[in-house]
Design a protein around this motif. Structure first.
Motif, PDB file in Angstrom:
ATOM      1  N   UNK A  32       0.812  -1.209   0.000  1.00  0.00           N
ATOM      2  CA  UNK A  32       0.000   0.000   0.000  1.00  0.00           C
ATOM      3  C   UNK A  32       0.849   1.263   0.000  1.00  0.00           C
ATOM      4  N   UNK A  33       1.952   1.278   0.735  1.00  0.00           N
ATOM      5  CA  UNK A  33       2.757   2.485   0.889  1.00  0.00           C
ATOM      6  C   UNK A  33       3.186   3.113  -0.424  1.00  0.00           C
ATOM      7  N   UNK A  34       3.862   2.351  -1.306  1.00  0.00           N
ATOM      8  CA  UNK A  34       4.259   2.953  -2.587  1.00  0.00           C
ATOM      9  C   UNK A  34       3.073   3.400  -3.433  1.00  0.00           C
ATOM     10  N   UNK A  35       1.930   2.693  -3.314  1.00  0.00           N
ATOM     11  CA  UNK A  35       0.765   3.092  -4.098  1.00  0.00           C
ATOM     12  C   UNK A  35       0.213   4.435  -3.599  1.00  0.00           C
ATOM     13  N   UNK A  36       0.217   4.644  -2.293  1.00  0.00           N
ATOM     14  CA  UNK A  36      -0.194   5.939  -1.749  1.00  0.00           C
ATOM     15  C   UNK A  36       0.774   7.016  -2.203  1.00  0.00           C
ATOM     16  N   UNK A  37       2.062   6.697  -2.220  1.00  0.00           N
ATOM     17  CA  UNK A  37       3.050   7.659  -2.704  1.00  0.00           C
ATOM     18  C   UNK A  37       2.790   8.017  -4.164  1.00  0.00           C
ATOM     19  N   UNK A  38       2.384   7.033  -4.951  1.00  0.00           N
ATOM     20  CA  UNK A  38       2.027   7.329  -6.344  1.00  0.00           C
ATOM     21  C   UNK A  38       0.889   8.336  -6.401  1.00  0.00           C
ATOM     22  N   UNK A  39      -0.103   8.179  -5.502  1.00  0.00           N
ATOM     23  CA  UNK A  39      -1.184   9.149  -5.450  1.00  0.00           C
ATOM     24  C   UNK A  39      -0.695  10.539  -5.090  1.00  0.00           C
ATOM     25  N   UNK A  40       0.279  10.609  -4.193  1.00  0.00           N
ATOM     26  CA  UNK A  40       0.852  11.912  -3.830  1.00  0.00           C
ATOM     27  C   UNK A  40       1.529  12.546  -5.041  1.00  0.00           C
ATOM     28  N   UNK A  41       2.281  11.750  -5.796  1.00  0.00           N
ATOM     29  CA  UNK A  41       2.964  12.299  -6.973  1.00  0.00           C
ATOM     30  C   UNK A  41       1.969  12.780  -8.025  1.00  0.00           C
ATOM     31  N   UNK A  42       0.884  12.040  -8.223  1.00  0.00           N
ATOM     32  CA  UNK A  42      -0.130  12.505  -9.170  1.00  0.00           C
ATOM     33  C   UNK A  42      -0.758  13.805  -8.668  1.00  0.00           C
ATOM     34  N   UNK A  43      -0.985  13.895  -7.355  1.00  0.00           N
ATOM     35  CA  UNK A  43      -1.531  15.121  -6.796  1.00  0.00           C
ATOM     36  C   UNK A  43      -0.607  16.311  -6.983  1.00  0.00           C
ATOM     37  N   UNK A  44       0.689  16.089  -6.821  1.00  0.00           N
ATOM     38  CA  UNK A  44       1.641  17.181  -7.064  1.00  0.00           C
ATOM     39  C   UNK A  44       1.650  17.540  -8.547  1.00  0.00           C
ATOM     40  N   UNK A  45       1.559  16.520  -9.400  1.00  0.00           N
ATOM     41  CA  UNK A  45       1.448  16.800 -10.826  1.00  0.00           C
ATOM     42  C   UNK A  45       0.205  17.610 -11.153  1.00  0.00           C
ATOM     43  N   UNK A  46      -0.864  17.370 -10.414  1.00  0.00           N
ATOM     44  CA  UNK A  46      -2.091  18.152 -10.586  1.00  0.00           C
ATOM     45  C   UNK A  46      -1.835  19.625 -10.285  1.00  0.00           C
ATOM     46  N   UNK A  47      -1.024  19.912  -9.283  1.00  0.00           N
ATOM     47  CA  UNK A  47      -0.705  21.303  -8.965  1.00  0.00           C
ATOM     48  C   UNK A  47       0.057  21.980 -10.101  1.00  0.00           C
ATOM     49  N   UNK A  48       0.652  21.183 -10.965  1.00  0.00           N
ATOM     50  CA  UNK A  48       1.377  21.735 -12.105  1.00  0.00           C
ATOM     51  C   UNK A  48       0.523  21.794 -13.356  1.00  0.00           C
ATOM     52  N   UNK A  49      -0.230  20.735 -13.654  1.00  0.00           N
ATOM     53  CA  UNK A  49      -0.927  20.620 -14.939  1.00  0.00           C
ATOM     54  C   UNK A  49      -2.406  20.331 -14.785  1.00  0.00           C
ATOM     55  N   UNK A  50      -2.905  20.414 -13.567  1.00  0.00           N
ATOM     56  CA  UNK A  50      -4.329  20.248 -13.295  1.00  0.00           C
ATOM     57  C   UNK A  50      -4.831  18.878 -13.760  1.00  0.00           C
ATOM     58  N   UNK A  51      -6.007  18.829 -14.389  1.00  0.00           N
ATOM     59  CA  UNK A  51      -6.658  17.550 -14.658  1.00  0.00           C
ATOM     60  C   UNK A  51      -5.906  16.682 -15.648  1.00  0.00           C
ATOM     61  N   UNK A  52      -4.974  17.241 -16.379  1.00  0.00           N
ATOM     62  CA  UNK A  52      -4.186  16.407 -17.284  1.00  0.00           C
ATOM     63  C   UNK A  52      -3.391  15.365 -16.510  1.00  0.00           C
ATOM     64  N   UNK A  53      -3.044  15.674 -15.265  1.00  0.00           N
ATOM     65  CA  UNK A  53      -2.310  14.699 -14.464  1.00  0.00           C
ATOM     66  C   UNK A  53      -3.141  13.456 -14.202  1.00  0.00           C
ATOM     67  N   UNK A  54      -4.455  13.613 -14.135  1.00  0.00           N
ATOM     68  CA  UNK A  54      -5.312  12.461 -13.857  1.00  0.00           C
ATOM     69  C   UNK A  54      -5.438  11.522 -15.045  1.00  0.00           C
ATOM     70  N   UNK A  55      -5.030  11.947 -16.227  1.00  0.00           N
ATOM     71  CA  UNK A  55      -5.122  11.066 -17.394  1.00  0.00           C
ATOM     72  C   UNK A  55      -4.176   9.877 -17.295  1.00  0.00           C
TER      73      UNK A  55
END
Length: 765
Positions: free
Chosen positions: A184-207
Motif C-alpha cells: 500500500x505504501x508505494x501506491x499511496x506515494x504514487x497518489x501523492x505524486x499525481x496530486x503534485x502533478x495536478x498542482x502543475x498541470x491540473x486535470x491532465x495529471x489524472x489522465x
C-alpha cells in the motif's frame, strides 16, 4: 603477547564502497557509465544557451511577483500587488520562484529548475524501464527519450509540463514498486505524486490514472479485494493532494486573496474544471459556460479547429489564441506588437532567414506548429508534420511493440512483470494520445512531452522483446525487421516533409532502414547467413535508422538558425516560436514572441522608464503605480522592477475584475491615480468581447473623464511624436484620474453613466 592490528580503512563486515561510475552488482559493467553519459548529454542539451534565456513573459510576471511576497508565492499572483492570479494553478512556478529567490531574478534562474527536472525525468525513466525490461531496454529507452525533439525543447522551457512530466514518471515508478509486492505504501506515494502533478498541470495529471490503476489491478500479488481497497485509499490521498490548493483558496475570504483569473465567479474550481479543462474540448460540443469560467471555442478533434465565436463576446477568439501562444489552446498567428510608451508605437517586421525550412503544408496556408493552420487541429493532428516531427518518429515501432508484447505474453501468470509493463506504457500512450487528439493543442508542442515518455519506454522494451523473438526464430522473427522497415519508412516520410532542412536526412534514414532490414533478414535464424555478428550489425543499423532523424532534430538546439521555440519545439517545425525558452529562434522579424506572450529580456525602454518614474513620483499614497487595460501592458514593468501595476480583465481581458464599481472605488480612494491605455491587447476587443467587457467599459470611462498626460510631461521636451499604430495595436496613452488631478479630472466630474448605473445596482439597500 600478540597484538591484533585492525585495518582502519575497511570496517569489519562492510562491503567495499562502490564508485558512483561503476555499475552495481548484477548489471553490465558499461550500464552505469552509459547512464551517466546519457545524463550529462541531457544536461547539455537542456541547458545549452541558458545564459541567453528569455523570460516566458506571462508566467515570468507571476514568478517575479512570487519573489516579492510569500502571499503572492502561494496564490501564484500575476502582479506583486496580489490583485489577480494566473489562469493556472501555481505549483509549476514554485520551483522557479524559489530558484529566483536563491539566485536572483534572471531568465536563467527561471529555466534552471526545468533543466534539473529534465535530467531527473530521464533517470527515473531509466529506473522504471530497467526494473521492467532490463538494462539494455533501459539504456535504449533513455537514448530514445534523450533524442526526442520535444523532450529537448520541453526541458528548456519555463512552462507547466516539465514538472508535470517528472511527477507522473515518479508516480509510475512508485506504482511499479507497489505492484511488484502488493504494498500500500508505494501506491499511496504514487497518489501523492499525481496530486503534485495536478498542482502543475491540473486535470491532465489524472489522465495517467487508467494506466497506473490497470497495472496494479492486473499484476499486484494480493487478493482482488485488497487491490481495490489499496486503490481506493490511494485515490483518496491523490484527491486530497490535488484539491488542496483549490480548497485553501475557496476557504479564504475573497477580500483576503487575489481574484482567480479565467473565471467570472472567482472560483479556483471554475478555473480548473471549466476554463482549463472543458474549454479544451469545445469543438466536441462541450461548453464551460455554466461553470463560472471564461468560455472559449478552440480547435480540437472533430471540427478541424479554429475559432467560432465570431467576435460575439462568448469567449477568446483567434486573437486570444494568437496572444496566448504559450498557454493551452491558442493557435493563431499574432499581430505585430506595439512596444511603446504613451503616444508612440513601433511595429516589428521582417522575415526570418530560415523560413525556407518550413514544412510543405506551410506553403498551402498552414503555419508550422499549428500557427494559423489546421495541422494541430482535428483528430489527425498527432500525425501532422508539426507535432509528429517533434514527438512521433517512433509511432510505428511503439505500436508494434505494445501489440506484440501483450499478445506474446498471453497465458502467463496474472502477475507477469513484462506484460504489466507493456500494459502500463500502452495504456499511458493510448490515453494521452486520445486526449490530445480530441482536445485542443494549438501550437503547444510541449504538451507532447508526456507522449514522449511511453514512446521511449516502448522503444526500449520493445527492442529487447522483438530481438529475443528474432533470435528465437520462427514466424515471430520477422516482426523486428518489419517494425524497423515501417518505422524507417515513416521517418523518411516525415523528414521529406521538410525538404530544405537537411535534405540528405530522408534518403539517409531510408538507406539505413533498408540496410538494417537486409542484415536482419540475412542473419535471421534459418536464413542464408545466420550469424551473431551479422545480426548485431543489423540491430545497430536498426537503432541508427530509428534514432537518426529525431536526433538530427534534437541537436538543432546548437544551431542558432533554429534553436528551440519556447513552445517545446526544436528544429524547423518550431522556428516560429520564441516564448521564453533559451537559445530560441526568433519570430520572422526581430522580436521574440510578438503579441506580448512571448519572450522578453525584462528591460524597459527609455520611454517606459520615464513613464514609470513619472507615475511613481506623482502617485502619492496610491496602491498601484498605474492601471492598464491588458496584462501585457503591465508585464514589462513587473518584470523589470516588480512594480505594482493593476491589469484590467485578467489574461483574456474578459474577466470581470475589477468590476466597474470596484474600479471607481479604487479611483475615488486614491488607490489608482494613473491609467495606461492602448497596450495593444487589452480591453477585451481582440478577444471577441468588444465593448461588452468590463475592462472595455472602464477604459471608455477613463478616456471620457480622465485628462490625458502628454508624453512630454514624463519623456521631456524631446519626446518622440506619436507614430501610427500598426495592425492589431494602438498607441499607448497615459491618463490621470481621481483625487488630486487637474480641473476637469475624474475626481471632479460626475461618474460615467455606465459606471454610475453599475454602482447603483451594486449599492447596499
Amino acid at each position: 603477547m600478540a597484538t591484533t592490528v585492525l585495518d582502519r580503512t575497511t570496517p569489519t563486515g562492510a562491503a567495499p564502497r562502490r564508485a558512483p561510475w561503476r555499475s552495481p552488482v548484477g548489471q553490465p559493467a558499461y550500464a552505469r557509465p552509459a547512464l551517466l553519459v546519457l545524463a550529462v548529454l541531457a544536461a547539455v542539451l537542456y541547458a545549452w544557451g541558458i545564459n541567453h534565456s528569455q523570460y516566458h513573459t506571462f508566467y515570468a510576471n507571476a514568478a517575479r511577483s512570487m519573489t516579492e511576497s510569500w502571499k503572492a508565492f502561494f496564490y501564484g499572483s500575476f502582479d506583486p500587488g496580489n490583485s489577480i492570479t494566473l489562469d493556472k494553478l501555481p505549483g509549476f512556478l514554485w520551483p522557479q520562484a524559489l530558484s529566483a529567490r536563491i539566485f536572483g531574478f534572471h531568465p536563467w534562474a527561471l529555466t534552471l529548475p526545468q533543466v534539473l527536472e529534465g535530467v531527473a525525468s530521464l533517470l527515473v525513466l531509466y529506473r522504471v524501464v530497467r526494473r521492467w525490461a532490463g538494462d539494455h531496454a533501459a539504456l535504449i529507452a533513455g537514448g530514445a527519450f534523450l533524442l526526442t525533439p520535444v523532450a529537448v525543447g520541453l526541458f528548456r522551457t519555463s512552462v507547466e509540463d516539465p514538472l508535470f512530466t517528472l511527477c507522473v514518471l515518479l508516480a509510475a515508478e512508485a506504482t511499479q514498486r507497489a505492484a511488484a509486492a502488493g504494498r500500500l505504501g508505494p501506491l499511496v506515494l504514487a497518489g501523492v505524486w499525481v496530486g503534485i502533478g495536478f498542482q502543475s498541470k491540473m486535470l491532465e495529471a489524472w489522465a495517467v490514472l487508467p494506466a497506473l490503476a490497470l497495472v496494479y489491478l492486473l499484476s499486484a500479488p494480493v487478493a482482488l479485494r485488497r487491490r481495490l481497497a489499496h486503490l481506493a485509499l490511494s485515490a483518496l490521498v491523490m484527491t486530497a493532494v490535488s484539491a488542496s490548493w483549490m480548497v485553501a483558496v475557496a476557504l479564504t475570504p475573497a477580500q483576503d486573496r487575489p481574484y482567480v483569473d479565467g473565471t467570472t465567479n472567482n472560483s479556483a474550481f471554475s478555473m480548473v474544471i471549466g476554463y482549463n479543462f472543458l474549454n479544451r474540448f469545445s469543438s466536441l460540443g462541450v461548453s464551460a459556460a455554466s461553470t463560472g469560467s471564461i468560455s472559449a471555442t478552440r480547435g480540437g478533434g472533430g471540427h478541424g479547429g479554429g475559432a467560432h465565436d465570431g467576435g460575439r463576446g462568448t469567449g477568446p477568439s483567434q486573437a486570444l489564441r494568437s496572444q496566448r501562444a504559450a498557454a493551452p489552446g491558442h493557435d493563431a498567428p499574432r499581430a505585430p506588437q506595439q512596444i511603446t510608451g504613451s503616444g508612440t508605437s513601433h511595429a516589428r517586421a521582417g522575415r526570418h532567414p530560415a523560413t525556407a525550412a518550413l514544412p510543405r503544408h506551410t506553403a498551402r496556408g498552414g503555419g508550422p506548429g499549428g500557427f494559423g493552420g489546421g495541422s494541430q487541429d482535428g483528430w489527425g493532428k498527432m500525425f501532422g508534420p508539426s507535432l509528429a516531427s517533434q514527438t512521433g518518429w517512433l509511432y510505428p515501432f511503439a505500436a508494434i511493440a505494445v501489440v506484440c508484447g501483450l499478445l506474446w505474453r498471453r497465458g502467463r501468470p496474472r502477475t507477469d512483470r513484462i506484460r504489466a509493463g507493456f500494459a502500463l506504457w500502452g495504456t499511458w500512450l493510448a490515453t494521452y494520445f486520445l486526449v490530445f487528439s480530441a482536445g485542443s493543442v494549438g501550437g503547444h508542442t510541449y504538451y507532447m512531452g508526456v507522449i514522449a515518455v511511453p514512446l521511449a519506454a516502448l522503444t526500449g522494451g520493445g527492442t529487447v522483446a522483438l530481438w529475443r523473438a528474432y533470435r528465437a526464430g520462427g514466424r515471430r522473427s520477422w516482426v523486428l525487421p518489419g517494425a524497423v522497415a515501417a518505422t524507417a519508412a515513416w521517418g523518411a516520410f516525415l523528414a521529406s516533409e521538410f525538404p530544405t532542412f537537411l535534405p540528405w536526412l530522408a534518403p539517409a534514414v531510408g538507406a539505413l532502414g533498408l540496410a538494417a532490414v537486409a542484415l536482419l533478414v540475412l542473419a535471421r535464424p534459418g536464413g542464408p547467413r545466420t550469424g551473431g555478428r551479422l545480426a548485431l550489425a543489423g540491430l545497430a543499423a536498426s537503432l541508427a535508422a530509428l534514432l537518426l532523424a529525431p536526433g538530427a532534430w534534437a541537436v538543432q538546439v546548437f544551431n542558432p538558425a533554429y534553436g528551440s521555440s519556447g513552445m517545446g519545439a526544436v528544429g524547423p517545425s518550431g522556428m516560429r516560436g520564441g516564448h521564453g525558452g533559451h537559445g530560441s529562434s526568433k519570430w520572422p522579424g526581430n522580436g521574440h514572441g510578438k503579441g506580448g506572450f512571448g519572450a522578453s529580456t525584462g528591460q524597459l525602454s527609455a520611454e517606459q522608464r520615464a513613464l514609470l518614474a513619472y507615475t511613481t513620483a506623482h502617485r502619492g499614497t496610491s496602491r498601484y503605480a498605474f492601471a492598464t487595460d491588458g496584462w501585457n501592458g503591465a508585464s514589462p514593468y513587473i518584470l523589470a522592477t516588480g512594480a505594482h501595476v493593476l491589469a484590467l480583465g485578467g489574461f483574456s481581458g474578459q474577466v470581470p475584475f475589477p468590476t466597474e464599481p470596484q474600479f471607481q472605488h479604487l479611483v475615488d480612494t486614491g488607490a489608482v491615480r494613473f491609467v495606461l491605455l492602448g497596450t495593444g491587447r487589452g480591453a477585451g476587443t481582440p478577444f471577441g468581447g468588444g465593448s461588452a467587457t468590463t475592462a472595455a467599459r472602464i477604459a471608455d470611462w477613463v478616456r471620457t473623464d480622465c485628462p490625458r498626460v502628454p508624453a512630454s510631461a514624463y519623456a521631456g521636451p524631446h519626446a518622440p511624436k506619436p507614430a501610427r499604430p500598426g495592425p492589431g495595436a494602438t498607441a499607448q496613452t497615459l491618463y490621470q484620474c481621481g483625487p488630486g488631478t487637474t480641473d476637469g479630472s475624474a475626481g471632479s466630474r460626475a461618474p460615467h453613466p455606465r459606471l454610475a448605473e453599475a454602482a447603483a445596482r451594486n449599492a447596499p439597500r
